[in-house]
Scaffold this motif. Structure first.
Motif, PDB file in Angstrom:
ATOM      1  N   ILE A 126      -0.751  97.426  75.004  1.00  0.00           N
ATOM      2  CA  ILE A 126      -1.675  98.469  75.092  1.00  0.00           C
ATOM      3  C   ILE A 126      -3.093  97.813  74.484  1.00  0.00           C
ATOM      4  CG2 ILE A 126      -2.563 100.628  73.840  1.00  0.00           C
ATOM      5  CD1 ILE A 126       0.443 101.401  73.539  1.00  0.00           C
ATOM      6  N   ILE A 127      -3.286  96.994  73.822  1.00  0.00           N
ATOM      7  CA  ILE A 127      -4.332  96.536  73.199  1.00  0.00           C
ATOM      8  C   ILE A 127      -4.891  95.407  74.188  1.00  0.00           C
ATOM      9  CG2 ILE A 127      -5.696  94.945  71.574  1.00  0.00           C
ATOM     10  CD1 ILE A 127      -3.780  95.938  69.297  1.00  0.00           C
ATOM     11  N   ALA A 128      -4.128  94.475  74.961  1.00  0.00           N
ATOM     12  CA  ALA A 128      -4.676  93.776  76.045  1.00  0.00           C
ATOM     13  C   ALA A 128      -5.282  94.565  77.205  1.00  0.00           C
ATOM     14  CB  ALA A 128      -3.586  92.673  76.369  1.00  0.00           C
ATOM     15  N   GLY A 129      -4.505  95.624  77.372  1.00  0.00           N
ATOM     16  CA  GLY A 129      -4.880  96.512  78.436  1.00  0.00           C
ATOM     17  C   GLY A 129      -6.422  97.084  78.178  1.00  0.00           C
ATOM     18  N   ALA A 130      -6.483  97.488  76.860  1.00  0.00           N
ATOM     19  CA  ALA A 130      -7.689  98.216  76.445  1.00  0.00           C
ATOM     20  C   ALA A 130      -8.765  97.506  76.695  1.00  0.00           C
ATOM     21  CB  ALA A 130      -7.282  98.982  75.426  1.00  0.00           C
ATOM     22  N   LEU A 131      -8.635  95.981  75.951  1.00  0.00           N
ATOM     23  CA  LEU A 131      -9.847  95.262  75.731  1.00  0.00           C
ATOM     24  C   LEU A 131     -10.170  94.527  77.338  1.00  0.00           C
ATOM     25  CD1 LEU A 131      -8.833  93.293  72.541  1.00  0.00           C
ATOM     26  CD2 LEU A 131     -10.471  95.195  73.059  1.00  0.00           C
ATOM     27  N   ALA A 132      -9.150  94.378  77.946  1.00  0.00           N
ATOM     28  CA  ALA A 132      -9.503  94.021  79.498  1.00  0.00           C
ATOM     29  C   ALA A 132     -10.270  95.078  80.225  1.00  0.00           C
ATOM     30  CB  ALA A 132      -8.070  94.079  80.367  1.00  0.00           C
ATOM     31  N   GLU A 133     -10.006  96.438  79.880  1.00  0.00           N
ATOM     32  CA  GLU A 133     -10.724  97.603  80.549  1.00  0.00           C
ATOM     33  C   GLU A 133     -12.213  97.405  79.913  1.00  0.00           C
ATOM     34  OE1 GLU A 133     -10.389  99.481  82.894  1.00  0.00           O
ATOM     35  OE2 GLU A 133     -11.983 100.877  82.673  1.00  0.00           O
ATOM     36  N   ALA A 134     -12.202  97.041  78.476  1.00  0.00           N
ATOM     37  CA  ALA A 134     -13.465  96.963  77.753  1.00  0.00           C
ATOM     38  C   ALA A 134     -14.507  95.999  78.503  1.00  0.00           C
ATOM     39  CB  ALA A 134     -13.475  96.808  76.408  1.00  0.00           C
ATOM     40  N   ARG A 135     -13.689  94.778  78.719  1.00  0.00           N
ATOM     41  CA  ARG A 135     -14.698  93.673  79.198  1.00  0.00           C
ATOM     42  C   ARG A 135     -15.067  93.985  80.580  1.00  0.00           C
ATOM     43  NH1 ARG A 135     -16.954  93.587  76.305  1.00  0.00           N
ATOM     44  NH2 ARG A 135     -15.846  94.691  74.586  1.00  0.00           N
ATOM     45  N   ARG A 136     -14.287  94.605  81.592  1.00  0.00           N
ATOM     46  CA  ARG A 136     -14.676  94.892  83.069  1.00  0.00           C
ATOM     47  C   ARG A 136     -15.880  95.853  82.866  1.00  0.00           C
ATOM     48  NH1 ARG A 136      -9.011  94.975  84.324  1.00  0.00           N
ATOM     49  NH2 ARG A 136      -8.717  97.097  83.508  1.00  0.00           N
ATOM     50  N   ARG A 137     -15.924  96.886  81.849  1.00  0.00           N
ATOM     51  CA  ARG A 137     -17.128  97.789  81.756  1.00  0.00           C
ATOM     52  C   ARG A 137     -18.097  97.052  81.247  1.00  0.00           C
ATOM     53  NH1 ARG A 137     -15.717 103.557  81.393  1.00  0.00           N
ATOM     54  NH2 ARG A 137     -13.760 104.081  82.478  1.00  0.00           N
ATOM     55  N   GLY A 138     -18.096  95.970  80.528  1.00  0.00           N
ATOM     56  CA  GLY A 138     -19.250  95.678  79.574  1.00  0.00           C
ATOM     57  C   GLY A 138     -19.505  96.297  78.466  1.00  0.00           C
ATOM     58  N   ALA A 139     -18.172  96.811  77.822  1.00  0.00           N
ATOM     59  CA  ALA A 139     -18.295  97.878  76.676  1.00  0.00           C
ATOM     60  C   ALA A 139     -19.099  96.769  75.457  1.00  0.00           C
ATOM     61  CB  ALA A 139     -17.110  98.312  76.456  1.00  0.00           C
ATOM     62  N   LYS A 140     -19.494  97.533  74.502  1.00  0.00           N
ATOM     63  CA  LYS A 140     -19.703  96.952  73.049  1.00  0.00           C
ATOM     64  C   LYS A 140     -18.509  96.506  72.548  1.00  0.00           C
ATOM     65  CE  LYS A 140     -23.798  99.653  72.222  1.00  0.00           C
ATOM     66  NZ  LYS A 140     -24.397 100.768  71.250  1.00  0.00           N
ATOM     67  N   PRO A 141     -18.450  95.498  71.612  1.00  0.00           N
ATOM     68  CA  PRO A 141     -17.313  94.971  71.056  1.00  0.00           C
ATOM     69  C   PRO A 141     -16.386  96.212  70.234  1.00  0.00           C
ATOM     70  CG  PRO A 141     -19.317  93.711  70.097  1.00  0.00           C
ATOM     71  CD  PRO A 141     -19.815  95.016  70.909  1.00  0.00           C
ATOM     72  N   LEU A 142     -15.209  96.237  70.594  1.00  0.00           N
ATOM     73  CA  LEU A 142     -14.368  97.311  70.100  1.00  0.00           C
ATOM     74  C   LEU A 142     -13.179  96.800  69.056  1.00  0.00           C
ATOM     75  CD1 LEU A 142     -13.174  98.967  73.477  1.00  0.00           C
ATOM     76  CD2 LEU A 142     -15.264  99.342  72.140  1.00  0.00           C
ATOM     77  N   ALA A 143     -12.972  97.993  68.376  1.00  0.00           N
ATOM     78  CA  ALA A 143     -11.755  97.796  67.664  1.00  0.00           C
ATOM     79  C   ALA A 143     -10.644  98.692  68.151  1.00  0.00           C
ATOM     80  CB  ALA A 143     -11.935  98.033  66.067  1.00  0.00           C
ATOM     81  N   VAL A 144      -9.466  98.264  68.250  1.00  0.00           N
ATOM     82  CA  VAL A 144      -8.337  98.835  68.966  1.00  0.00           C
ATOM     83  C   VAL A 144      -7.101  98.885  67.802  1.00  0.00           C
ATOM     84  CG1 VAL A 144      -6.642  99.039  70.900  1.00  0.00           C
ATOM     85  CG2 VAL A 144      -9.218  98.147  70.952  1.00  0.00           C
ATOM     86  N   ILE A 145      -6.603 100.005  67.821  1.00  0.00           N
ATOM     87  CA  ILE A 145      -5.392 100.075  66.806  1.00  0.00           C
ATOM     88  C   ILE A 145      -4.265 100.764  67.557  1.00  0.00           C
ATOM     89  CG2 ILE A 145      -5.887 102.460  65.531  1.00  0.00           C
ATOM     90  CD1 ILE A 145      -4.808 100.563  62.864  1.00  0.00           C
ATOM     91  N   VAL A 146      -3.163 100.522  67.147  1.00  0.00           N
ATOM     92  CA  VAL A 146      -1.880 101.219  67.837  1.00  0.00           C
ATOM     93  C   VAL A 146      -1.174 101.491  66.563  1.00  0.00           C
ATOM     94  CG1 VAL A 146       0.164 101.171  69.145  1.00  0.00           C
ATOM     95  CG2 VAL A 146      -1.732  99.947  69.786  1.00  0.00           C
ATOM     96  N   LEU A 147      -0.752 102.841  66.509  1.00  0.00           N
ATOM     97  CA  LEU A 147      -0.026 103.385  65.306  1.00  0.00           C
ATOM     98  C   LEU A 147       1.385 103.784  65.612  1.00  0.00           C
ATOM     99  CD1 LEU A 147      -2.554 105.612  63.426  1.00  0.00           C
ATOM    100  CD2 LEU A 147      -2.103 103.367  63.077  1.00  0.00           C
ATOM    101  N   ASP A 148       2.570 103.727  64.748  1.00  0.00           N
ATOM    102  CA  ASP A 148       3.698 104.545  65.255  1.00  0.00           C
ATOM    103  C   ASP A 148       3.629 105.816  65.287  1.00  0.00           C
ATOM    104  OD1 ASP A 148       4.177 104.881  62.499  1.00  0.00           O
ATOM    105  OD2 ASP A 148       5.461 103.404  62.179  1.00  0.00           O
ATOM    106  N   ALA A 149       4.727 106.502  65.467  1.00  0.00           N
ATOM    107  CA  ALA A 149       4.839 108.030  65.302  1.00  0.00           C
ATOM    108  C   ALA A 149       4.616 108.578  64.054  1.00  0.00           C
ATOM    109  CB  ALA A 149       5.955 108.597  65.928  1.00  0.00           C
ATOM    110  N   GLY A 150       4.741 107.929  63.084  1.00  0.00           N
ATOM    111  CA  GLY A 150       4.550 108.418  61.533  1.00  0.00           C
ATOM    112  C   GLY A 150       3.184 108.056  60.985  1.00  0.00           C
ATOM    113  N   GLY A 151       2.282 107.192  61.833  1.00  0.00           N
ATOM    114  CA  GLY A 151       0.953 107.022  61.574  1.00  0.00           C
ATOM    115  C   GLY A 151       0.740 105.576  60.889  1.00  0.00           C
ATOM    116  N   HIS A 152       1.584 104.563  61.079  1.00  0.00           N
ATOM    117  CA  HIS A 152       1.530 103.426  60.190  1.00  0.00           C
ATOM    118  C   HIS A 152       1.474 102.382  61.481  1.00  0.00           C
ATOM    119  CE1 HIS A 152       3.593 105.139  56.743  1.00  0.00           C
ATOM    120  NE2 HIS A 152       4.264 106.002  57.518  1.00  0.00           N
TER     121      HIS A 152
END
Lengths: 142, 142, 142, 142
Positions: free
Chosen positions: C10-36
């Protein structure tokens, strides 16, 4: 006070009303007059904040001495003050209907019910149904 | 998961065991695998911290992946570290028996039970009785 | 669930899309169903709050059972209530698009993604791209 | 600094060492010199507090300017003071080995690694292996 038996009756009555209405999955909490939990149930499928919101509705009702429906209406006209109360109380106030004060038959405050999961109108209706089912009173002027 | 029905069965079984033993008034909480409350009951006469202690036992068991009996034994030999974990976790760890991990029949963690009110041995015995009554498993190696 | 491998995808795919779009630097988090937290990455140059905002978007989506785009739209019409939820949840809700619930192919909630760094529209588009890249589902009605 | 690429290399190196050793599932975090997260991964099966403990190890190392192995040794002889630091820092110090300061080749502090999941000795060995794998330095006197 409410006793655990009364709290169970409130929750059972509230959830029975919720199922009659086809409500979304609810979280229901019953607090004593000091704001401490007596009983809580979260229906399968209710999202994670439902506990915190239900508790903040019930605690907020006790905290302000008024059901959260009335508090939310006053907050709409004075949001800065009520936001400051939310923070000052450590988040123990949710500005939405569904927090209802529970009174004994003499009118004394014995606790509060808080419900979250559906619209605030449905949440509140289920809270009132639960209090009725337990043979207790509700409302600021009951 | 545990479902609300399972959580109710755990609490009912734990409180039945408590009354058989003549235990002091207990607070019993059931958390899901993420540490979020599914159901809670506090018996009449239980003091105010019982909710918070029961929750911190159950959450602490999930947080460390071990029943709080074993955690408390390790903490006796390394109190400074476990105190730092208590604070780092925001108070979500109580260093006393009575927090027990709940597993399904395949051994997967589905939640935890926490009980406070009597001695930690009685609290834990009631938690285990409740899990048994619900037809679920407990313990790190169940 | 999501597994670490899925969270990395998920993170790799999100950051690949960010670089394709020339987005500003991002932070990306993935949580489990309990929010951890399962995984987190902050791109070089992203400012200090990006972690906390990303986490509060993802946790808030799980907490309310809805992507933060929909929550933010409801909050625009009822800001006092949603501010009280922000405080009641301990700051675990950010009222901006970019928090997206992750579902398995059967539709069950397995976690959430939160992204912060660019506009909320870009943040959300990158989150969805990441979920797609991992072969998972997103959205309340997926 | 560490860059995201360096942080990824540290985590990959730490987890490779963990798998070589057959360690329990770990959580690994890399913080920048200001204590803010750059990257985090939690292996499948690691319990819920591993994130918080790993972060409190890494942050504590930065906070005291020393790896947590040395801090924990000092805390054993002066637990009251270190407990007060734990609370004063808001829980950002875990008194156990596994928090290691990361330095560049000139010896300047660029961040810290924190690991939790196995014994503190294994946690620390994996942290050092990760820093080595990334071509960076570690230790107070490196």
């Amino acid at each position: 006070m409410p006793t655990l038996d009364e709290a169970r009756a409130i929750i059972a009555g509230a959830l029975a009303e919720a199922r009659r209405r086809g409500a979304k999955p609810l979280a229901v909490i019953v607090l004593d007059a000091g704001g401490h939990p007596v009983a809580f149930e979260r229906e399968d499928g209710a999202s994670l904040f439902r506990h915190d919101i239900a508790r903040a509705k019930a605690f907020g009702a006790l905290g302000m001495g008024s059901d959260t429906r009335a508090i939310a209406e006053r907050a709409a006209g004075n949001p800065a003050f009520f936001t400051s109360v939310v923070v000052a109380s450590g988040g123990n106030l949710a500005l939405s209907a569904g927090g209802v004060i529970v009174r004994d038959l003499a009118g004394a405050i014995v606790g509060a019910v808080g419900i979250s999961g559906d619209t605030s109108d449905v949440d509140e209706a289920c809270a009132i149904a639960g209090i009725d089912a337990a043979g207790l009173n509700h409302g600021a002027n009951s």
